[in-house]
Design a protein around this motif. Structure first.
Motif, short mmCIF file in Angstrom:
data_model
loop_
_atom_site.label_atom_id
_atom_site.label_comp_id
_atom_site.label_asym_id
_atom_site.label_seq_id
_atom_site.Cartn_x
_atom_site.Cartn_y
_atom_site.Cartn_z
N ASP A 141 -16.97 34.38 67.24
CA ASP A 141 -16.10 35.54 67.33
C ASP A 141 -14.69 35.05 67.06
O ASP A 141 -14.34 33.92 67.39
N LYS A 142 -13.88 35.90 66.49
CA LYS A 142 -12.52 35.54 66.12
C LYS A 142 -12.53 34.29 65.23
O LYS A 142 -11.83 33.32 65.45
N SER A 143 -13.38 34.34 64.23
CA SER A 143 -13.57 33.20 63.34
C SER A 143 -12.30 32.79 62.63
O SER A 143 -12.17 31.65 62.20
N ASN A 144 -11.35 33.70 62.51
CA ASN A 144 -10.12 33.32 61.84
C ASN A 144 -9.35 32.26 62.64
O ASN A 144 -8.57 31.51 62.09
N HIS A 145 -9.60 32.16 63.95
CA HIS A 145 -8.91 31.15 64.74
C HIS A 145 -9.50 29.76 64.52
O HIS A 145 -8.79 28.77 64.56
N ARG A 195 -9.20 29.21 60.25
CA ARG A 195 -7.99 29.66 59.57
C ARG A 195 -7.33 28.46 58.92
O ARG A 195 -6.41 27.85 59.45
N THR A 235 -14.49 38.52 62.73
CA THR A 235 -13.04 38.42 62.77
C THR A 235 -12.42 39.80 62.57
O THR A 235 -13.03 40.68 61.97
N ARG A 238 -9.47 39.73 61.18
CA ARG A 238 -8.53 39.38 60.11
C ARG A 238 -9.21 38.60 59.00
O ARG A 238 -8.96 37.40 58.82
N LEU A 257 -9.10 34.18 56.43
CA LEU A 257 -10.13 33.17 56.23
C LEU A 257 -9.95 32.49 54.89
O LEU A 257 -9.60 33.12 53.90
#
Length: 158
Positions: free
Chosen positions: A20-24, A27, A66, A68, A72
């Motif tokens: 979850d929140k793969s952009n973190h 990124r 994500t 966002r 990515l």
């Protein structure tokens, strides 16, 4: 040398990875150079992922989420064969999210979930959850305000 060589994900017959929140965590699409630790993590992550896709015996499903996707890295996006956009919840869905979030909590018996859902127009499930957490603090604030009326100075001054 890979840090993941003997990891259970690589040695089991079936695995799934979700983020979850793969952009973190992925990124890597930044204009500034990455710190060394992030560069190492990116390299390991990409090598592991490449191994999933080239090993005929690897049965791994990677699921990433994500808010966002534009953040990515393109290399990450190429490795995700399908993308699904999940839209904002409708009023009825927001009411259900509220019911699930508040299940087991002490709420008024005549709570109007539909009315609350209308007030939460544009909220995601995550925002609704955070809203409920913040709302839970209001009784505490009221108690503290009442205490201040009777005791205008902190206990340390008395």
């Amino acid at each position: 040398m890979s840090l993941w060589k003997d990891h259970p994900v690589m040695t089991s017959s079936r695995s799934s990875l979700s983020g979850d929140k793969s952009n973190h965590t992925t990124r890597f699409k930044m204009s500034a150079p990455l710190p060394n630790s992030q560069q190492i993590m990116k390299t390991e992550f990409m090598a592991l992922w490449d191994r999933f896709s080239t090993d005929p015996n690897a049965r791994v499903m990677v699921l990433a989420a994500t808010n966002r996707p534009s953040e990515l890295d393109e290399a990450i996006m190429r490795r995700l064969p399908q993308a699904f956009e999940i839209g904002m919840p409708e009023r009825k869905e927001r009411a259900e999210i509220l019911k699930v979030t508040l299940k087991g909590e002490r709420v008024e018996p005549d709570i109007d979930y539909d009315h609350l859902a209308r007030l939460c127009e544009g909220y995601t499930g995550s925002y609704i959850f955070e809203l409920c957490k913040k709302a839970a603090y209001f009784p505490i604030r009221e108690i503290l305000e009442e205490e201040r009326k009777w005791r205008p100075y902190p206990l340390s001054f008395i």
